[in-house]
Design an enzyme around this catalytic site. Structure first.
Site, mmCIF file in Angstrom:
data_model
loop_
_atom_site.group_PDB
_atom_site.id
_atom_site.type_symbol
_atom_site.label_atom_id
_atom_site.label_comp_id
_atom_site.label_asym_id
_atom_site.label_seq_id
_atom_site.Cartn_x
_atom_site.Cartn_y
_atom_site.Cartn_z
ATOM 1 C CG HIS A 78 -0.519 0.014 2.459
ATOM 2 N ND1 HIS A 78 -0.018 1.291 3.150
ATOM 3 C CD2 HIS A 78 0.175 -0.821 3.476
ATOM 4 C CE1 HIS A 78 0.392 1.078 4.202
ATOM 5 N NE2 HIS A 78 0.590 -0.281 4.568
ATOM 6 C CG ASP A 80 -2.667 4.293 2.920
ATOM 7 O OD1 ASP A 80 -2.410 3.104 2.553
ATOM 8 O OD2 ASP A 80 -3.511 4.405 3.863
ATOM 9 C CD GLU A 175 -2.586 -1.607 5.581
ATOM 10 O OE1 GLU A 175 -2.518 -2.604 6.148
ATOM 11 O OE2 GLU A 175 -2.246 -0.459 5.862
ATOM 12 C CD GLU A 176 -0.727 2.338 7.654
ATOM 13 O OE1 GLU A 176 -1.224 1.850 8.500
ATOM 14 O OE2 GLU A 176 0.306 2.095 7.432
ATOM 15 C CG ASP A 198 2.014 -3.961 4.979
ATOM 16 O OD1 ASP A 198 2.800 -3.118 5.524
ATOM 17 O OD2 ASP A 198 0.498 -3.800 5.459
ATOM 18 C CG HIS A 384 1.566 3.518 12.364
ATOM 19 N ND1 HIS A 384 0.210 3.407 12.681
ATOM 20 C CD2 HIS A 384 1.725 3.098 10.903
ATOM 21 C CE1 HIS A 384 -0.139 2.409 11.786
ATOM 22 N NE2 HIS A 384 0.825 2.319 10.818
#
Length: 413
Positions: A78, A80, A175-176, A198, A384
């Site tokens: 992903h 994003d 995805e997030e 991932d 994150h």
């Protein structure tokens, strides 16, 4: 090595933060900047059938170079980044030959990435690390995965002596915020199975994840003059606080690990007359997951029963919605796809770390859409947040794993 570093940095310096409050796909237009760049890059390196649909899903094909029939497999990542921490103006720092000590991310703000706190750093002594400057996340989740997939396809094109079947690659938005697979066209992708790139540290191989739900709980109240409030006022904020206090105190993210599930309060806002609490519910066990959801409804019922005479209506309204499920149920019947990835790692001298994901990936939703999809490491750590980093050597190894998987799949009878 430099080629992978340059590719990765070209991706992470593009802001692709998603937005859960948006109803569009992608949830932010800026994600399309990277999506369209990927389309051009995939064409440039020689992939075929390169497409991007109206929702920002990018797909491409590397045609088979063998005559015999072979499963079509895919690799997905992903593009994003999480809205939990800013992904704007990312300024990556390259730490060559890491010495095992503290890394000063930002001298002015005194932000330090230290192995005293992040002990995984010591695994990478002597390697090249890419870090943040302490003011943003890095975006290795999941632009490391994109880097590895594109680099692997480029390598296979440049080395036609490596035999492989048809390979599909896919890059997803959002995805997030839990929507990465929502509009993914599995039929168009046309694979027997796929892998998401991932995961985190080198060696991770995952085919189990949380069952997940989100809960929105609204608390009602009554506002009257505080000087004359006795027996009349109902403060919805205090009601919400009492509700939260009834959640199991040891079943929160800070006190759980492995297969242990949890309740996690992620937001609270309100006034005397109305307060909203948002929380997420996670458990690997389908039975325990169901009981957790039931617990929220039962607790709301208890509050309503207690307050029904004074308030005259439901004072607590609980809405619980499933988000995704444990992919184990869909992967175990085709477990050879995990064994192929495990074999690929072992042949490359990587120790497989097979463990449950304490979260979810596009792969868990795709598995329930008919595309079994285990998860493989992408190499990053501390996702994150400002302490995120990725060893370049891990990205190189992940690239090699992709190549080895397609080799093994083509050779398998």
């Amino acid at each position: 090595m430099q080629h992978i570093i340059d590719r990765f940095i070209s991706y992470v310096t593009i802001d692709t933060e998603s937005d859960a409050s948006s109803n569009t796909t992608p949830s932010t237009k800026k994600q399309l900047v990277l999506a369209n760049l990927l389309v051009e890059e995939l064409k440039k390196i020689g992939l075929e059938e390169v497409t991007i649909d109206e929702n920002g899903y990018v797909m491409a094909t590397l045609a088979s170079n063998i005559e015999q029939e072979c499963p079509t497999i895919g690799f997905i990542a992903h593009y994003d980044t999480t809205p939990d921490f800013t992904g704007a103006n990312v300024k990556p720092q390259i730490i060559q030959n890491y010495d095992g000590g503290d890394i000063v991310l930002n001298k002015e703000l005194n932000i330090i990435l230290s192995p005293n706190y992040f002990k995984d750093l010591l695994q990478y002594k002597g390697q090249t690390l890419i870090t943040t400057d302490g003011t943003t996340l890095l975006g290795a989740d999941d632009k490391a995965g994109i880097t590895e997939i594109v680099s692997a396809m480029e390598y296979l094109i440049q080395h036609p002596e490596i035999k492989h079947g048809k390979i599909r690659v896919g890059f997803t938005p959002d995805e997030e915020i839990g929507r990465g697979a929502h509009k993914f066209d599995v039929e168009k992708f046309g694979c027997d199975w796929a892998y998401t790139m991932d995961g985190s540290q080198i060696g991770e191989l995952e085919y189990e994840n949380f069952n997940a739900a989100g809960a929105k709980i609204i608390f009602k109240g009554k506002s009257v003059h505080p000087g004359y409030a006795k027996g009349k006022m109902i403060n919805s904020m205090l009601l919400a606080s009492k509700f939260i206090s009834k959640l199991p105190k040891k079943e929160i993210p800070e006190k759980t690990k492995g297969y242990e599930g949890f309740f996690h309060v992620v937001g609270i806002s309100g006034s005397i007359e109305e307060t909203t609490v948002e929380l997420i519910i996670r458990d690997h066990s389908a039975k325990k997951f169901r009981k957790r959801k039931e617990f929220i409804h039962k607790l709301a019922h208890r509050f309503n029963k207690k307050w029904e005479n004074q308030f005259g209506a439901e004072i607590v309204i609980a809405e619980v919605k499933d988000q995704y499920y444990n992919m184990k149920e869909k992967v175990e019947p085709v477990f050879h796809i995990v064994e192929i990835a495990e074999k690929a790692m072992k042949e490359l001298g990587i120790k497989p770390l097979i463990k449950p994901i304490r979260g979810g990936t596009d792969g868990c939703q795709l598995s329930y859409k008919g595309l079994p999809c285990p998860n493989i490491f992408a190499g990053g750590h501390n996702f994150h947040g400002k302490y995120e980093y990725v060893p370049v050597e891990s990205m190189m190894k992940a690239t090699e794993v992709i190549v080895k998987i397609v080799e093994i799949t083509a050779a398998k009878k």
